[in-house]
Design a protein around this motif. Structure first.
Motif: not given
Length: 596
Positions: A306-309, A210-212, A195-208
């Motif tokens: 993501i939104l389609e899923a 936008g979905v919200a 868990l400590s080695a996992i982080a989201l990149n900017d593309e994924q953050l922007n996508a989340l």
């Protein structure tokens, strides 16, 4: 295994791993075997992970003294100085608390729980002493509401990462109970390292984000919960070796966190139209926009995927149910109550204590009196020794230490129906008025209100039904109401407000509902004459306007008339002209106005 049940077990696992990081889970579930099994699975996972106190219940009516802590009287007397004791919240540090009937949780308790979820600490200040205690908890809020006006505190809902519905799961669709144990079988140390080695990149953050926004979720906290969920899901995946979650992990996180919060769904046809209207890319010789200030095509593609899923995982009736819940929560919470809330010295819900002497029917709060006196014992004994008057009592109590109990009770409501049974009303709207009153009587019976019935015709206004809770008596009196004769409106107003003033003296909350065409033609002395009758009615209305009573004036004439509006304004009533409404429309209009 059912996909819905699988998601519920996954939520339990995530909550156990990081109670404070995820805040909690809102569980829509009445008492049932499905709910019991989910709570059992939650406790089993918690024990496997070594939580000291896996699950502890907090009643909805818990006091601040028990919730936060207070003065330990026994230790204070032994040590000669104030000693604070921990409350239930401090004892639940690093564990999960269960909130049964969370929809009935006191507002103050919900505020303190929300503060603990925000800061991870609680601060206790009592009798000049203060102490900060760690309180990193997660909550399981059991929403057992039945009525439309019952709902969990929105502040508490906002701080729960997950929302699940166990009422929609049938018992016969669940797998074998032994299958639930697989969710507690994993290596915690290995998981924490991944868990400590996992982080989201900017593309994924922007996508989340936008979905919200497209799901109608303005809360940034919900996006943060989604990010944490995606990281935890990626750490759980033994085949995933990347330092960023995959698209499938993001989709799963959205379905667990954002979908239950959705208030809208983007129209897919509108999205396709927007894509068709997208201008062609600029040529190389044209300077492009700053990529930091615009969303890249990769961000838009990931967001759409993501939104389609997410759209595919939305239940068919989710948005309809969300709309119904939202409409119910917009209603005044006073609906369905039995009167206004006020402080009482004898009965009701305990509201702590206050300084004062136990007289005039008030009750001495012994514990609170001792709690007020104990911190000063050393000083008082020292003062008595200086005066050479040593005391032999264990506790020295002064007059200022006395505390009396306080209660908050909800007064009973008296709804009085003042029905015009004159000849003009009988010819036009008496049947509809009777039907409306009968429907309103049923509503009052559900709310446990007392009801009364006044009818006016000829030269008199008669109290046909004294204040009662008997629905049978009320319907019988209404059915036997005859029609015909003049309209003694002045006497009707006088009789109604005399009854209202009498109920005020008894501590009740009166409400008056007038159903009349407002065409007075009988004076106060019983003589006919429209001019004098109107003058007397206006005079009675002015006198009634000095009494602070909530009232509703329903003009039942075929065409709304100015006379009725004028009298209603003098009284201070809410004027409601309903020239073409039937019994059902009349009753619904009254219910909406009185519940505002």
């Amino acid at each position: 295994m059912s996909e819905h049940w699988l998601a519920c077990l996954q939520v339990a696992q995530l909550l156990v791993l990081a109670p404070h990081h995820f805040g909690g889970v809102l569980v829509r579930a009445r008492l049932s075997p499905v709910r019991d099994r989910w709570l059992t699975a939650l406790e089993q996972i918690a024990r496997q992970q070594g939580l000291s106190v896996p699950l502890r219940k907090i009643p909805s009516t818990i006091t601040d003294e028990n919730l936060l802590g207070g003065l330990d009287i026994e230790s204070t007397l032994k040590q000669g100085k104030p000693v604070l004791r921990e409350g239930l919240l401090a004892k639940c540090d690093q564990s999960i608390v269960i909130l049964p009937m969370a929809e009935r949780l006191e507002m103050g308790v919900a505020a303190r729980l929300s503060s603990a979820l925000d800061h991870g600490t609680i601060r206790l200040e009592r009798d000049g002493q203060s102490k900060t205690m760690s309180c990193r908890i997660g909550v399981v809020a059991l929403d057992e509401s039945i009525e439309d006006d019952e709902h969990v505190n929105p502040k508490l809902i906002e701080r729960c990462a997950f929302h699940i519905d166990l009422d929609s799961i049938a018992w016969h669709s669940l797998p074998e109970e032994s299958m639930d144990a697989i969710w507690s079988e994993f290596d915690r140390q290995e998981f924490d390292a991944r868990l400590s080695a996992i982080a989201l990149n900017d593309e994924q953050l922007n996508a989340l984000v936008g979905v919200a926004l497209q799901l109608g979720i303005p809360s940034l906290r919900a996006v943060q919960f989604t990010v944490r969920t995606a990281r935890y899901l990626a750490a759980f995946d033994p085949l995933w070796e990347s330092s960023t979650p995959s698209k499938e992990h993001l989709e799963r996180a959205v379905s667990l966190v954002l979908i239950p919060r959705a208030t809208q769904m983007p129209d897919q046809s509108d999205q396709e139209q927007m894509q068709d209207e997208t201008p062609p890319p600029q040529s190389d010789d044209v300077e492009s926009e700053d990529p930091k200030n615009s969303q890249t095509p990769d961000d838009e593609v990931l967001e759409d995927q993501i939104l389609e899923a997410a759209r595919a995982s939305v239940p068919a009736d989710l948005l309809a149910r969300l709309a119904q819940i939202a409409m119910a929560r917009q209603k005044n919470t006073a609906a369905g109550k039995t009167g206004v809330s006020q402080l009482s010295a004898k009965r009701g819900r305990p509201m702590g204590s206050m300084s004062g002497s136990p007289r005039a029917g008030q009750t001495l709060s012994l514990i609170d009196t001792l709690r007020a006196a104990v911190p000063w014992q050393a000083m008082r004994r020292r003062e008595l020794r200086n005066l050479e008057r040593p005391s032999q009592t264990c506790v020295i109590i002064h007059k200022d230490d006395f505390r009396v109990k306080r209660y908050r009770e909800r007064t009973q409501t008296l709804t009085t129906f003042v029905v015009d049974a004159s000849g003009s009303a009988a010819m036009n709207r008496l049947a509809e008025a009777k039907g409306a009153v009968e429907l309103l009587l049923a509503e009052c019976y559900v709310r446990r209100d007392q009801v009364a019935l006044i009818a006016f015709r000829g030269s008199e206004a008669e109290l046909l039904l004294s204040p009662t809770r008997s629905l049978v008596r009320a319907k019988r009196s209404l059915a036997s109401l005859p029609g015909g004769g003049g309209t003694p409106l002045a006497r009707a107003i006088d009789t109604a407000y005399q009854l209202a003033k009498g109920s005020l003296k008894k501590g009740m909350t009166p409400t008056l509902v007038f159903l009349t065409d407002g065409r007075a033609n009988i004076a106060r002395d019983g003589t006919p004459g429209r001019a004098q009758a109107q003058i007397d009615a206006e005079q009675s209305a002015r006198m009634a306007g000095q009494v602070k009573v909530r009232s509703l004036w329903i003009d039942t004439s075929p065409q709304a008339r100015e006379e009725g509006r004028q009298i209603a304004n003098l009284i201070g009533s809410y004027y409601l002209p309903l020239p073409h409404a039937g019994a059902q429309e009349l009753s619904q209009a009254v219910i909406q106005v009185l519940h505002q």
